[in-house]
Scaffold this active site. Sequence first.
Site, PDB file in Angstrom:
ATOM      1  N   ARG A 179       0.607  -1.220   0.018  1.00  0.00           N
ATOM      2  CA  ARG A 179       0.663   0.226  -0.282  1.00  0.00           C
ATOM      3  C   ARG A 179       0.801   1.169  -0.143  1.00  0.00           C
ATOM      4  O   ARG A 179       1.813   1.573   1.166  1.00  0.00           O
ATOM      5  CB  ARG A 179      -0.709   0.140   1.257  1.00  0.00           C
ATOM      6  CG  ARG A 179      -1.999  -0.666   1.403  1.00  0.00           C
ATOM      7  CD  ARG A 179      -1.988  -1.407   3.023  1.00  0.00           C
ATOM      8  NE  ARG A 179      -2.559  -2.352   2.691  1.00  0.00           N
ATOM      9  CZ  ARG A 179      -3.659  -3.064   4.388  1.00  0.00           C
ATOM     10  NH1 ARG A 179      -3.529  -2.206   5.018  1.00  0.00           N
ATOM     11  NH2 ARG A 179      -3.891  -4.190   4.411  1.00  0.00           N
ATOM     12  N   ASP A 181       0.573   5.490   0.442  1.00  0.00           N
ATOM     13  CA  ASP A 181       0.415   6.735   1.303  1.00  0.00           C
ATOM     14  C   ASP A 181       0.153   7.282  -0.135  1.00  0.00           C
ATOM     15  O   ASP A 181      -0.126   7.151  -1.034  1.00  0.00           O
ATOM     16  CB  ASP A 181       1.126   6.842   2.494  1.00  0.00           C
ATOM     17  CG  ASP A 181       0.958   6.126   3.295  1.00  0.00           C
ATOM     18  OD1 ASP A 181       0.196   5.157   3.209  1.00  0.00           O
ATOM     19  OD2 ASP A 181       2.159   6.622   4.255  1.00  0.00           O
ATOM     20  N   ARG A 190       9.639   7.303   5.327  1.00  0.00           N
ATOM     21  CA  ARG A 190       9.814   8.285   5.340  1.00  0.00           C
ATOM     22  C   ARG A 190      10.015   8.931   6.586  1.00  0.00           C
ATOM     23  O   ARG A 190      10.357  10.255   6.622  1.00  0.00           O
ATOM     24  CB  ARG A 190       7.770   8.841   4.510  1.00  0.00           C
ATOM     25  CG  ARG A 190       7.761   8.681   3.265  1.00  0.00           C
ATOM     26  CD  ARG A 190       6.352   9.528   3.122  1.00  0.00           C
ATOM     27  NE  ARG A 190       5.706  10.357   3.218  1.00  0.00           N
ATOM     28  CZ  ARG A 190       4.428  10.500   4.177  1.00  0.00           C
ATOM     29  NH1 ARG A 190       3.705   9.471   3.619  1.00  0.00           N
ATOM     30  NH2 ARG A 190       3.552  11.613   4.140  1.00  0.00           N
TER      31      ARG A 190
END
Lengths: 242, 242
Positions: free
Chosen positions: A49, A51, A195
């Site tokens: 997945r 973001d 991140r």
Amino acid sequence: MRYFITLSYNGKNYHGWQIQPNGSSVQETIEKALSTILRSDISIVGAGRTDTGVHAKKMIAHFDTDIEINTTELPRRLNCFLPSDIAIQKIEPVADDLHARFSATKRSYEYHLVTEKDVFCTETAYFYPGVLDFDAMNEAASKLFNYIDFTSFSKLHTDVKTNNCTIYEARWEQVSPSHWIFHISADRFLRNMVRAIVGTLLMVGTKKISVDGFCQIIESKDRCKAGTSAPAHGLYLTEVVY
Amino acid sequence: MRYFITLSYNGKNYHGWQIQPNGSSVQETIEKALSTILRSDISIVGAGRTDTGVHAKKMIAHFDTDIEINTTELPRRLNCFLPSDIAIQKIEPVADDLHARFSATKRSYEYHLVTEKDVFCTETAYFYPGVLDFDAMNEAASKLFNYIDFTSFSKLHTDVKTNNCTIYEARWEQVSPSHWIFHISADRFLRNMVRAIVGTLLMVGTKKISVDGFCQIIESKDRCKAGTSAPAHGLYLTEVVY
């Protein structure tokens, strides 16, 4: 029959890969296109997945169907049907037990950062003006190989059973005087992990913390100690290996 | 004192370089920023006019002022003030008789074309699906050196005195399997000339005309015989030499 789709997308206009109650997702956009073209309800499963706002140079997804598929023609038709920010590179039959998510053994990401204003990268790289010590950032990045528990770089309250990841690659590459790419590969990634790592490496680059301090953050297993997540628009999924 | 500004811009949101009655231009946006920061009405003169949607990796403009300028500080302040799609690389004092437009001896452009759907180039390269004969397009491009009158590739009814240009470079370069760049340099360019040349080279690439046919179009001095102009968003001004 199970098929693998190889695709890319510019994440700017999407609420991430996975279907969301509000806002369009890449997964939903492709499912609708496939279902329309094949005249059958098709569900797809992605390798991971991404973001909201995160891009993919290469994403893999699988779907199952009994409908006979022309694997040369279908990508072409899908590309005409899909918006310009999603592109299908390839559709190929695979073994029925090959799973886009669970069979993946390695995933790679790039994080793009520019240190000078770049008018052609405003939506595809993070503009971080000022001086960064990339030597120190690379030294800190190399420390990632010494750890397997990355709780410090995970989102709180997720439902994963373990925060263990094996890092295969972690390095900053300079591709032009002001354009840097952080390459990171691992068997798996926690949500928000890349991140959070980039954000914490930026603390090293600006000398807010030392390389030792970076290691202490990992050892603390405390998300609150890590840096702010770097913005989504600099991040790209680039490879999934099976 | 006269100053040269070296700058870049993403042309997507602008009605070209030059100030327009309707719609914002790059020139106007920079003049407003400079005038605000220097607290004085500043006019700038660009090396050339780019059309609506055309980009510049490198544009030169000049302005005159008696105000003392810190050439290190001013680009930084301008970059903070300007939107993210215009960037100032350099401001430097020059001789008073050096003119951004009239003193330029050579200008270079790139035209970017992708033959496969590319989600990261939708606004910065022309997507031309299908097969193109780049060998023939390069052969035709090399014929440009044999001519100086490019009336066939000029906009009708412009006020220039001559349609003569000396071509210094004209070639297609493949930078990835599906990404091609047409490089063209000349002492001067007529309005719309590069896009008209690219559009006509695409007729060669799709075998609508031969290389001889391409030469005949130049020799005809008839704009109606040339191909449709290639879209603006693939075109970049890349260099101005003095």
